[in-house]
Design a protein around this motif. Structure first.
Motif, PDB file in Angstrom:
ATOM      1  N   CYS A   1     113.851  48.131  39.581  1.00 25.63           N
ATOM      2  CA  CYS A   1     112.916  47.577  38.596  1.00 25.63           C
ATOM      3  C   CYS A   1     113.280  46.143  38.233  1.00 25.63           C
ATOM      4  O   CYS A   1     112.408  45.273  38.142  1.00 25.63           O
ATOM      5  CB  CYS A   1     112.899  48.438  37.341  1.00 25.63           C
ATOM      6  SG  CYS A   1     112.211  50.094  37.572  1.00 25.63           S
TER       7      CYS A   1
ATOM      8  N   ALA B   1     108.839  51.796  33.638  1.00 30.66           N
ATOM      9  CA  ALA B   1     107.658  52.060  34.455  1.00 30.66           C
ATOM     10  C   ALA B   1     107.756  53.337  35.271  1.00 30.66           C
ATOM     11  O   ALA B   1     106.765  54.070  35.406  1.00 30.66           O
ATOM     12  CB  ALA B   1     107.377  50.866  35.370  1.00 30.66           C
TER      13      ALA B   1
ATOM     14  N   ARG C   1     116.803  51.509  37.992  1.00 28.97           N
ATOM     15  CA  ARG C   1     116.680  50.303  37.171  1.00 28.97           C
ATOM     16  C   ARG C   1     117.020  49.042  37.966  1.00 28.97           C
ATOM     17  O   ARG C   1     116.479  47.975  37.688  1.00 28.97           O
ATOM     18  CB  ARG C   1     117.578  50.422  35.947  1.00 28.97           C
ATOM     19  CG  ARG C   1     117.058  51.426  34.928  1.00 28.97           C
ATOM     20  CD  ARG C   1     117.490  51.110  33.532  1.00 28.97           C
ATOM     21  NE  ARG C   1     116.609  51.734  32.543  1.00 28.97           N
ATOM     22  CZ  ARG C   1     116.692  51.522  31.239  1.00 28.97           C
ATOM     23  NH1 ARG C   1     117.610  50.696  30.759  1.00 28.97           N
ATOM     24  NH2 ARG C   1     115.850  52.115  30.405  1.00 28.97           N
TER      25      ARG C   1
ATOM     26  N   SER D   1     111.005  42.823  38.859  1.00 30.33           N
ATOM     27  CA  SER D   1     110.714  41.901  37.757  1.00 30.33           C
ATOM     28  C   SER D   1     111.126  40.479  38.107  1.00 30.33           C
ATOM     29  O   SER D   1     110.395  39.527  37.812  1.00 30.33           O
ATOM     30  CB  SER D   1     111.434  42.369  36.497  1.00 30.33           C
ATOM     31  OG  SER D   1     111.285  41.427  35.454  1.00 30.33           O
TER      32      SER D   1
ATOM     33  N   PHE E   1     107.886  41.779  30.493  1.00 34.41           N
ATOM     34  CA  PHE E   1     107.775  42.474  31.771  1.00 34.41           C
ATOM     35  C   PHE E   1     109.149  42.906  32.265  1.00 34.41           C
ATOM     36  O   PHE E   1     109.299  44.001  32.821  1.00 34.41           O
ATOM     37  CB  PHE E   1     107.104  41.576  32.806  1.00 34.41           C
ATOM     38  CG  PHE E   1     106.839  42.243  34.121  1.00 34.41           C
ATOM     39  CD1 PHE E   1     105.912  43.267  34.229  1.00 34.41           C
ATOM     40  CD2 PHE E   1     107.526  41.858  35.266  1.00 34.41           C
ATOM     41  CE1 PHE E   1     105.675  43.895  35.447  1.00 34.41           C
ATOM     42  CE2 PHE E   1     107.292  42.476  36.482  1.00 34.41           C
ATOM     43  CZ  PHE E   1     106.365  43.492  36.574  1.00 34.41           C
ATOM     44  N   TYR E   2     110.157  42.065  32.054  1.00 37.33           N
ATOM     45  CA  TYR E   2     111.516  42.390  32.495  1.00 37.33           C
ATOM     46  C   TYR E   2     112.002  43.680  31.833  1.00 37.33           C
ATOM     47  O   TYR E   2     112.650  44.513  32.463  1.00 37.33           O
ATOM     48  CB  TYR E   2     112.466  41.241  32.170  1.00 37.33           C
ATOM     49  CG  TYR E   2     113.871  41.447  32.681  1.00 37.33           C
ATOM     50  CD1 TYR E   2     114.215  41.037  33.975  1.00 37.33           C
ATOM     51  CD2 TYR E   2     114.849  42.043  31.903  1.00 37.33           C
ATOM     52  CE1 TYR E   2     115.502  41.237  34.460  1.00 37.33           C
ATOM     53  CE2 TYR E   2     116.133  42.242  32.378  1.00 37.33           C
ATOM     54  CZ  TYR E   2     116.451  41.837  33.659  1.00 37.33           C
ATOM     55  OH  TYR E   2     117.726  42.040  34.138  1.00 37.33           O
TER      56      TYR E   2
ATOM     57  N   ILE F   1     109.211  46.970  32.617  1.00 32.55           N
ATOM     58  CA  ILE F   1     109.206  47.600  33.939  1.00 32.55           C
ATOM     59  C   ILE F   1     110.360  48.588  34.097  1.00 32.55           C
ATOM     60  O   ILE F   1     110.317  49.467  34.954  1.00 32.55           O
ATOM     61  CB  ILE F   1     109.263  46.527  35.046  1.00 32.55           C
ATOM     62  CG1 ILE F   1     108.854  47.135  36.396  1.00 32.55           C
ATOM     63  CG2 ILE F   1     110.644  45.893  35.127  1.00 32.55           C
ATOM     64  CD1 ILE F   1     108.760  46.130  37.515  1.00 32.55           C
TER      65      ILE F   1
END
Length: 312
Positions: A52, A29, A49, A56, A22-23, A26
């Motif tokens: 994001c 994303a 970023r 995360s 996920f880190y 995303i």
């Protein structure tokens, strides 16, 4: 933490793998999921970023707090589990920073030699110590600090990345693995695997920079992954031994600032000697300077993860 509802080992590993995925995921994303237009500049790209990485980190904290067997309402205890504490702050900053600096004894010696050479040239040109030399050095230092403070790229390398990565890959993952029953030695080598795999997203960037040469790209990425595994093990060691979130963070920041250690330099054997001496000093002080008693008032029934900060 109580035994009831304890995590299983496979469950903890899956949770850590999900956090790592996920880190990284995303970060893409905004364009892949939210379908936002490409950023107008590199600065906007990095700021996007930052957001994001922040999201995360928050999600990882929430998920790990739900998985950890801690009773509701124990907020301060949960912060202690993450190593987020206000006690022993100076120890958590100074001791790990000094320990990490020993590995860069060669680099620091090299920088000192460059400074001495500049000073010697100034003395030869002016016939003595020049006030203008020290003034120029001071102005360069101030200019460098101002440049760092105003650079989004430096904020990413020296602040955002160390804080968010240590929060996710150390503060959130290590308590989960400890509660699942993994031995400390296993965690020190297991956690960096998630950390290193999270850096695989740089592969395509490196591939493009190397003019579509897969061999060079894999060699560079392999070196980076090897370095992240070594550093990840060290950061995990610091977090477990000290029970303090700041310990791996300051080490991470310092390593990002210094880059790879200087091992040798043509015609300057003193740099190799300094590097070897630094490594020996690092190994000699590694356990004494990370003794849990330096970072906790007590190691029985302590405020972190129920005695794990004792390092036993």
């Amino acid at each position: 933490m109580e035994d009831d509802g304890a995590l299983s080992k496979p469950g903890a590993v899956l949770a850590c793998a999900a956090m790592a995925s996920f880190y990284v995921g995303i970060l893409y994303a905004p364009t892949l999921i939210l379908r936002l237009p490409p950023p107008s500049s590199h600065t906007n790209f990095l700021i996007r970023r930052f957001v994001c990485a922040g999201v995360s980190s928050v999600v990882s904290v929430v998920v790990s707090s739900l998985l950890l067997p801690i009773k509701s309402g124990q907020v301060w205890h949960l912060l202690g589990v993450y190593g987020i504490r206000i006690d022993h702050i100076w120890q958590a900053v100074v001791f790990p920073l000094a320990l990490t600096a020993l590995m860069y004894a060669g680099s620091l010696t090299f920088m000192s030699l460059l400074l001495m050479n500049s000073l010697r040239e100034d003395v030869n040109c002016s016939g003595g110590f020049s006030f203008d030399f020290f003034k120029s050095i001071s102005m360069e230092a101030v200019s460098s600090l101002r440049s760092i403070a105003c650079s989004v790229k430096h904020w990413r390398n020296y602040v955002v990345a160390p804080v968010t990565e240590e929060l996710v890959f150390r503060a959130c993952m290590i308590p989960l693995l400890l509660c699942a029953g993994f031995q400390i030695n296993t965690i020190i080598f297991l956690c960096p695997i998630f950390f290193s795999l999270a850096h695989l997203n740089h592969l395509m960037d490196v591939y493009n920079k190397q003019q579509n040469n897969w061999t060079r790209a894999f060699m560079i990425i392999g070196l980076q992954l090897g370095y992240t595994v070594v550093f990840g093990s060290y950061a995990s060691f610091l977090f477990i031994r000290t029970g303090h979130f700041l310990a791996p963070v300051v080490a991470h920041m310092f390593c990002n600032i210094m880059g790879l250690p200087v091992l040798v330099s043509p015609g300057k054997g003193i740099i190799s000697v300094a590097f070897i001496a630094g490594v020996l000093g690092f190994l000699w002080l590694l356990f004494p300077i990370t003794n849990s008693g330096l970072y906790n008032d007590r190691t029985d029934n302590c405020s972190c993860w129920q005695g794990y900060c004792s390092g036993n």
